[in-house]
Structure formats: C-alpha cells, structure tokens
Write a protein that holds these residues in place. Structure first.
Motif: not given
Length: 328
Positions: A100, A103, A312-315, A320-321, A325-326
């Motif tokens: 994460t 962001r 803010n979980v990053v792909d 990036y997020v 996501a998140g």
C-alpha cells in the motif's frame, strides 16, 4: 482481498532512516514496533515481522536486503509516499505481501505547487526577485495563464487535483492516463497533444511505460514556448535531453521538483539557468504532512488488525493504486 492479522500481537518493522515517525507509538496500539535506521538494521528486524513500514521512502534498503532476509511472515508493506518505485520490485511483488502507499496525503499540496510554478513563470517572478536584489526598476509585460493549454500526464488523484486547480484559473487542461476514459486521453495519444501544449505537467507514477517518457524526441514535439513541470519522479525525464533543450532555448523553462539523482549534484548546469525553478523533492511536503502520513498508516493498521480491506492497495501489475483498489 482483506489482509487478516490473526490473533497474535502484530509485529511492525519500521525503516525510519534516522527519523522516528511522529506519534507512531501512540497510534500503534499493542503492535510491537521494531525500528531500523538502515539496511543492516532492517535485515535484523525484518524476520518475523508481519508488517513493514518504509517511512524512509528514499531508501533502497528494502530491495537491498530482501533476497538474503527471511520475509516469510511479512504480509503487508506500506510506504510513506505516493510513489512505490523503490519498493515495487519483482521479488516483493511476487512474495504475496500486500503493498500500500500514502495516496491522498499529497494531492492538494502538489496541485498548489504546480499552480504556483505556472503563475511564477507567467508573472516572471524569478526575474522580479533578481531585480529587487539588484535595486533595479525595470518595467516588463507578463503573461496571463487564462486560455493557456496544460497537458497533465497522470490521471490519479494528484493529476486530477492539478487539473482542477489549473482549470480554475482558466487554463485549458487535458488529462492523460494509462488508457482512455471519460475526460482522460490515453497515454499513446500524448504525442498528438504536445504541439500546442504551453505547460507539460508530469504527475505520473514511474512504471516501465513512463520511464524516460520525456526525451529528445518528445521534447521536439513541444513548442518553444512550452514549460515543463515535473512533480512525479525524476526518471520520467531523460535529464540530459531536458537540460540540453533548456540550455539551447528549445524550451522556455522548467520547474523541477524531482531528479534522476537526488540530491541534484552541484555540478548540474540546471542550477544556473535563469528560466529553471528547482526544489528539493518537496512539492507535497506541507506543515503537518508527517502527521497525516502516520494517521493514514494507523488507520490501515487498524484495518489490518481487524481483517478489513486496506486503503491504497497497489496493483502489482500496474505499479500504482487503481481506481477500484484501496477502499476507504
């Protein structure tokens, strides 16, 4: 997928680089904190840790120690930055640990920074300050920003905040993202947008697709009146090509907050250019920003403890997020 911490107390490794995050102990609850100032200390505290907080987001220590360190227990890595390029290396992404970022903390401050740079160029602020120091009265005409074209590369929250502020002062703004969407141009459309661009703003994440995106070829597509504002990552730009273009007058100016090498070497010709505004990677750093970073991490730590969705979980494929996501 939610990340569950289980029943045992959470162990958090903190790569702090010599500066302890303000108030972290207070926000951590019953989590066990293990602090590391550098790569050597990180290698000692990482084994057995459930979580890694990379407070020192300028460090390569995580990548440096990863392969030789036992990270089997690690389930979540958080970076105190919007960019994840220093921690999103293949081995970490393949480890199964959720990544994460921070962001949301920097959006408005960076947008204000970009607007300030655009207005400073238009109103010839740097020259006014020089003349003031010289006690010289020299009348000039300046520019208006209304009606000028800004092309903003990066359609995430930072890029959108930049577009909103530039649009609010009457600029014509085109937003460029990874792919076309409502009100967003696809990245491969960028060459066609450059010839009438007055201000090119780089606010994109650093990925394989964006690395070195501004080079001699793309600079040649910009008009000579164009100015470049980079608040993304230094590696978005081939710095020698940009330096040459500025030195020869091929571009009218640049506001640079990030660089290929940081700190920017004292030998760089960029320091002496009158039409260049330099700042030391501080466009998003406003009063209270460190507290906001800790509060964001603390909120995610509570989510991690409860097995809820992290923000803010990053792909791992995009780097990036993504917009989905998140969830908050």
């Amino acid at each position: 997928m939610p990340v569950s911490a289980g029943q045992d107390p959470i162990t958090v490794a903190v790569l702090h680089g010599g500066e302890t995050p303000p108030g972290l102990e207070r926000h951590a609850g019953d989590a066990r904190l293990r602090f590391a100032a550098d790569a050597g200390e990180l290698a000692a505290v990482l084994p057995g840790s459930d979580v890694l907080l990379t407070w020192d987001f300028t460090s390569d220590a995580v990548k440096d120690v990863w392969e030789a360190t036992d990270t089997d227990a690690l389930r979540w890595v958080h970076t105190a930055s919007a960019g994840v390029d220093r921690v999103a290396f293949p081995a970490l992404l393949a480890s199964g640990a959720t990544l994460t970022n921070s962001r949301g903390v920097f959006d408005r401050p960076i947008a204000e920074f970009v607007l300030g740079a655009v207005i400073a160029f238009a109103k010839d602020t740097a020259r006014s300050l020089t003349l003031q120091r010289e006690r010289t009265w020299r009348h000039r005409e300046t520019e208006t920003v209304a009606g000028k074209v800004a092309t903003v590369v990066g359609s995430g929250p930072i890029g959108r905040a930049v577009a909103d502020l530039l649009g609010a002062v009457g600029m014509r703004v085109r937003l460029v993202g990874r792919r076309a969407a409502d009100g967003v141009h696809a990245f491969d459309e960028l060459p066609g947008l450059l010839p009438d661009t007055d201000h090119l703003v780089l606010a994109a994440p650093l990925t394989d697709a964006t690395r070195g995106m501004l080079h001699a070829g793309t600079i040649a597509l910009l008009p000579e009146r164009a100015r470049v504002v980079n608040v993304g990552r230094g590696a978005l730009v081939v710095q020698d090509d940009l330096t040459d273009a500025l030195a020869t007058g091929r571009l009218a100016g640049a506001a640079l907050d990030v660089f290929e090498t940081e700190p920017l070497p004292a030998t760089s010709p960029l320091w002496a250019m009158e039409h260049v505004l330099l700042s030391p990677h501080m466009s998003g750093d406003v009063v209270g920003w460190k507290d906001m970073l800790v509060e964001l991490f603390a909120d995610n730590l509570a989510r991690f403890r409860d097995g809820r969705e992290l923000r803010n979980v990053v792909d791992p494929e995009r780097g990036y997020v993504s917009s989905s996501a998140g969830k908050v």
